[in-house]
Design a protein around this motif. Structure first.
Motif, short mmCIF file in Angstrom:
data_model
loop_
_atom_site.label_atom_id
_atom_site.label_comp_id
_atom_site.label_asym_id
_atom_site.label_seq_id
_atom_site.Cartn_x
_atom_site.Cartn_y
_atom_site.Cartn_z
N GLN A 386 0.87 -1.17 0.00
CA GLN A 386 0.00 0.00 0.00
C GLN A 386 0.91 1.23 0.00
O GLN A 386 1.52 1.56 1.02
CB GLN A 386 -0.92 -0.01 1.21
CG GLN A 386 -1.99 1.06 1.21
CD GLN A 386 -3.14 0.76 0.24
OE1 GLN A 386 -3.31 -0.36 -0.18
NE2 GLN A 386 -3.90 1.79 -0.09
N ALA A 387 1.04 1.87 -1.13
CA ALA A 387 2.07 2.89 -1.33
C ALA A 387 1.77 4.19 -0.61
O ALA A 387 0.62 4.66 -0.60
CB ALA A 387 2.25 3.15 -2.83
N LEU A 388 2.83 4.80 -0.05
CA LEU A 388 2.76 6.12 0.54
C LEU A 388 3.39 7.14 -0.39
O LEU A 388 4.23 6.80 -1.25
CB LEU A 388 3.51 6.13 1.88
CG LEU A 388 3.00 5.22 3.00
CD1 LEU A 388 3.91 5.34 4.21
CD2 LEU A 388 1.57 5.56 3.36
N SER A 389 3.05 8.40 -0.21
CA SER A 389 3.60 9.46 -1.03
C SER A 389 5.08 9.70 -0.71
O SER A 389 5.49 9.69 0.46
CB SER A 389 2.82 10.76 -0.80
OG SER A 389 3.40 11.85 -1.48
N GLY A 390 5.87 9.89 -1.76
CA GLY A 390 7.25 10.32 -1.58
C GLY A 390 8.24 9.21 -1.36
O GLY A 390 9.40 9.48 -1.00
N PHE A 391 7.85 7.96 -1.59
CA PHE A 391 8.77 6.84 -1.34
C PHE A 391 8.95 6.00 -2.60
O PHE A 391 8.24 6.14 -3.59
CB PHE A 391 8.25 5.96 -0.20
CG PHE A 391 8.28 6.66 1.14
CD1 PHE A 391 9.47 6.81 1.83
CD2 PHE A 391 7.11 7.16 1.69
CE1 PHE A 391 9.50 7.45 3.05
CE2 PHE A 391 7.13 7.80 2.92
CZ PHE A 391 8.33 7.96 3.60
N LEU A 418 -0.38 -3.71 -5.88
CA LEU A 418 0.31 -2.44 -5.63
C LEU A 418 -0.72 -1.32 -5.77
O LEU A 418 -1.20 -1.01 -6.86
CB LEU A 418 1.45 -2.25 -6.63
CG LEU A 418 2.32 -1.00 -6.50
CD1 LEU A 418 2.90 -0.88 -5.10
CD2 LEU A 418 3.45 -1.03 -7.52
N LYS A 419 -1.05 -0.72 -4.63
CA LYS A 419 -2.10 0.30 -4.57
C LYS A 419 -1.59 1.50 -3.78
O LYS A 419 -0.48 1.50 -3.28
CB LYS A 419 -3.35 -0.27 -3.89
CG LYS A 419 -3.97 -1.45 -4.58
CD LYS A 419 -5.11 -2.03 -3.76
CE LYS A 419 -6.21 -1.02 -3.53
NZ LYS A 419 -7.33 -1.59 -2.74
N GLY A 420 -2.44 2.51 -3.64
CA GLY A 420 -2.11 3.66 -2.81
C GLY A 420 -1.77 4.88 -3.62
O GLY A 420 -2.37 5.14 -4.68
N THR A 424 3.71 7.25 -6.36
CA THR A 424 4.60 6.18 -5.93
C THR A 424 4.36 4.92 -6.75
O THR A 424 5.30 4.24 -7.17
CB THR A 424 4.39 5.88 -4.43
OG1 THR A 424 4.68 7.06 -3.69
CG2 THR A 424 5.30 4.76 -3.97
N VAL A 425 3.09 4.59 -7.00
CA VAL A 425 2.78 3.42 -7.82
C VAL A 425 3.32 3.62 -9.23
O VAL A 425 3.94 2.72 -9.82
CB VAL A 425 1.25 3.18 -7.86
CG1 VAL A 425 0.91 2.11 -8.89
CG2 VAL A 425 0.75 2.77 -6.48
N GLY A 426 3.15 4.81 -9.78
CA GLY A 426 3.63 5.08 -11.13
C GLY A 426 5.14 4.98 -11.24
O GLY A 426 5.67 4.54 -12.27
N ASN A 427 5.85 5.40 -10.21
CA ASN A 427 7.32 5.37 -10.22
C ASN A 427 7.90 4.04 -9.75
O ASN A 427 9.12 3.87 -9.72
CB ASN A 427 7.87 6.48 -9.34
CG ASN A 427 7.60 7.86 -9.90
OD1 ASN A 427 7.44 8.02 -11.11
ND2 ASN A 427 7.54 8.86 -9.02
N LEU A 441 -2.06 -9.52 -11.75
CA LEU A 441 -1.53 -8.46 -10.90
C LEU A 441 -2.57 -7.35 -10.80
O LEU A 441 -3.38 -7.14 -11.72
CB LEU A 441 -0.23 -7.88 -11.46
CG LEU A 441 0.94 -8.81 -11.76
CD1 LEU A 441 0.82 -9.40 -13.16
CD2 LEU A 441 2.27 -8.06 -11.63
N TYR A 442 -2.51 -6.61 -9.71
CA TYR A 442 -3.33 -5.41 -9.56
C TYR A 442 -2.36 -4.25 -9.28
O TYR A 442 -1.74 -4.18 -8.22
CB TYR A 442 -4.32 -5.57 -8.41
CG TYR A 442 -5.33 -4.45 -8.32
CD1 TYR A 442 -6.57 -4.56 -8.93
CD2 TYR A 442 -5.04 -3.26 -7.64
CE1 TYR A 442 -7.52 -3.52 -8.87
CE2 TYR A 442 -5.95 -2.23 -7.58
CZ TYR A 442 -7.18 -2.36 -8.18
OH TYR A 442 -8.10 -1.34 -8.13
N VAL A 443 -2.20 -3.37 -10.23
CA VAL A 443 -1.26 -2.26 -10.12
C VAL A 443 -2.02 -0.96 -10.40
O VAL A 443 -2.63 -0.81 -11.47
CB VAL A 443 -0.09 -2.41 -11.11
CG1 VAL A 443 0.87 -1.23 -10.97
CG2 VAL A 443 0.65 -3.72 -10.86
N GLY A 444 -1.95 -0.03 -9.43
CA GLY A 444 -2.73 1.18 -9.56
C GLY A 444 -4.19 0.85 -9.36
O GLY A 444 -4.61 0.38 -8.32
N ASN A 445 -4.96 1.02 -10.37
CA ASN A 445 -6.37 0.66 -10.32
C ASN A 445 -6.74 -0.32 -11.43
O ASN A 445 -7.89 -0.38 -11.85
CB ASN A 445 -7.24 1.92 -10.44
CG ASN A 445 -7.06 2.85 -9.25
OD1 ASN A 445 -7.19 2.43 -8.11
ND2 ASN A 445 -6.75 4.12 -9.53
#
Length: 559
Positions: A386-391, A418-420, A424-427, A441-445
């Motif tokens: 669950q991705a956080l901003s800036g990481f 990979l969500k959140g 961060t998900v894009g990068n 896989l589930y990436v982004g939405n």
């Protein structure tokens, strides 16, 4: 040493010199301690019929034992432990049981050149808690029962450091209402504890591992105001709390090394990291962990935002979650074999939740995360972040295969969830993974069921497509997850940045696989936890659960 040498005219007695140069083989990435954990203990006198200064012969089971002698001998032993040992002292404990108090306090005045040794004979039995403090104290071969343990900590504000406990067996009764931690080490404010080793000990049945109620009787603990801790080659099982818990208080706690231990059937987790920084979890075996009122059922877990946490080359099986991070500043999960993660019957999360039970590696509220070279099979989710901003998140070089739908919910299996935070998900860096059965896989939405659409979305796109969706060709998909010489995973990996980062931080290389084989055997890395050696036959270790004491009687509580 001078006080001992004057007795060599009548007795043969030698103290082995402590040396930092040793043939002891440390687990992957773990630095050397100040002394080799398997250093030979001093040799006792060939004749011990009279007292020798600073040499203690203790035997409470001998009818001739006395509380009036100072050192004791085979002829007239001491009945009790002394309170203080001078530098260079040697004590040998025979017989028992020792139960003349609830707690015995033992102070050591040892030095690096002249440590204090307290050695138990095979027949010793101690039914008291031991509080040990002071400096350069090495405890070897004790048998402790009665729900008692060993606590190394400052007492009466005495500086405490460089203590070792090894070859010791601590066995509780499995009681919910009694018991304590098996082996603990803590410093104090202004009394930083530097240097503790727990080696080749067995701790079991401290507390009730089957009770639904939290009872927090852990096998091993390192707390606050302590650094440079080695827990090596220990066996822990059926304890009410964790196999090991690191720094619940989290004050000045850092550089903890947990290596080549076996932990199973604990009431909470095999490994529970709270607030300690620079923690290395390497080459351990952990299995059979279930959910309870105080644990999500993770084999290994990180809480409370510590920094630089490393899980390297561990065998993990039959848990609810393999490795779980509910909060860390920097997390590295490298080279682990994770299998048999099961959905819980009470699972309520939906199909695309990052918190689904039965997940190999799960992380949320977690900063920079690096997940590489793991092999994950027989789970509902492979990796969930669950991705956080800036990481940054890197997911590279993993084999994820043989996933199952949720047993109770029917939720779909996903190799990577990979969500959140969308940036961060894009990068995120998802490359060189082998994903098979299913490729989902589930990436982004977005749900991806084929690699080409994933490449079009900017993942697995190195060199036009770096991931694989083909059978990894294990030696035995149920029991032996090494890849064969015909595996498509051969030479298809990359060298993750974590390996260079580790060497820069700790001056140790970790570029070996779970069996100790060099990753650079043929100058190319394979995908997954095991490096193929061109068909060489490598023994795979088999771990058997130790037998529990026959005196145990545990009632299983209905949920």
């Amino acid at each position: 040493m001078k006080t001992l040498l004057k007795y060599t005219t009548c007795c043969i007695f030698t103290l082995s010199a402590a040396s930092t140069v040793s043939a002891f083989e440390y687990p992957t990435g773990i630095p050397d301690a100040w002394i080799s954990p398997d250093i030979e203990a001093p040799t006792p006198p060939t004749s011990w019929t009279s007292e020798i200064e600073n040499m203690y012969y203790i035997d409470a089971s001998n009818s001739n034992c006395s509380i009036k002698v100072e050192y004791g001998s085979k002829t007239t032993p001491r009945c009790r432990f002394p309170y203080k040992f001078a530098a260079g002292s040697y004590a040998e404990i025979h017989g028992g049981p020792y139960n003349y108090g609830n707690t015995a306090y033992i102070q050591s005045e040892g030095t690096a050149a002249n440590p204090v040794w307290v050695v138990g004979s095979k027949d010793n039995q101690i039914n008291m808690s031991l509080v040990v403090y002071g400096t350069y104290l090495y405890i070897d071969g004790l048998n402790i029962g009665g729900d008692k343990g060993i606590s190394a900590r400052p007492y009466h504000s005495v500086q405490t450091d460089h203590i070792m406990v090894r070859n010791t067996v601590i066995t509780g009764t499995g009681s919910l209402t009694s018991g304590t931690t098996g082996i603990s080490a803590n410093g104090g404010k202004g009394l930083q504890f530097e240097g503790f080793i727990a080696y080749n000990n067995t701790v079991s049945y401290m507390g009730d591992s089957e009770a639904e109620k939290e009872n927090d009787r852990h096998a091993l603990v390192a707390g606050s105001y302590i650094n440079d801790v080695w827990h090596l080659d220990n066996t822990t099982h059926h304890n009410g709390g964790d196999g090991v818990q690191y720094s619940h208080g989290g004050v000045d706690a850092h550089h903890f090394y947990y290596g080549r231990n076996t932990s199973h059937d604990e009431g909470e987790n095999c490994v529970d990291i709270k607030k300690a920084n620079d923690v290395i979890i390497s080459e351990n075996t952990c299995y059979n962990i279930e959910k309870s009122s105080s644990s999500q059922g993770a084999c290994m877990v990180v809480h409370y935002d510590p920094s630089r946490i490393w899980f390297i080359n561990n065998n993990i099986s039959e848990c609810v979650y393999g490795i779980s991070s509910t909060g860390a500043h920097e997390l590295h999960v490298l080279g682990n074999d994770i299998r048999g993660m099961k959905e819980i019957q009470s699972e309520t999360h939906g199909d695309i939740s990052s918190f689904q039970s039965g997940t190999g590696i799960m992380a949320y509220n977690t900063g920079n995360t690096y997940i590489s070279n793991n092999t994950i099979t027989d789970a509902v989710r492979g990796i969930a972040y669950q991705a956080l901003s800036g990481f940054q998140v890197n997911i590279t070089g993993n084999i994820i295969t043989g996933l199952n739908s949720g047993q109770f919910t029917g939720n779909n299996p996903y190799a990577i969830m990979l969500k959140g935070n969308s940036t961060t998900v894009g990068n995120s860096n998802i490359e060189n993974n082998l994903i098979y059965n299913p490729t989902q896989l589930y990436v982004g939405n977005t749900v991806y069921t084929d690699l080409q659409s994933l490449v079009s979305a900017g993942k697995c796109d190195d060199n036009g497509g770096s991931c694989l969706d083909i059978d990894p060709s294990f030696v035995d998909s149920k029991n032996d997850l090494r890849i064969t010489s015909n595996s498509p995973a051969l030479d298809m990996g990359i060298i993750p940045s974590s390996y260079a980062s580790y060497e820069a931080l700790y001056s140790k290389k970790i570029s070996t696989d779970l069996l100790g084989n060099p990753r650079t055997f043929d100058m190319k890395w394979d995908i997954g936890a095991y490096e193929n050696l061109n068909g060489e036959n490598v023994d795979v270790p088999v771990f058997d659960a130790p037998d529990g004491p026959t005196i145990i009687s545990i009632d299983v509580l209905k949920p």
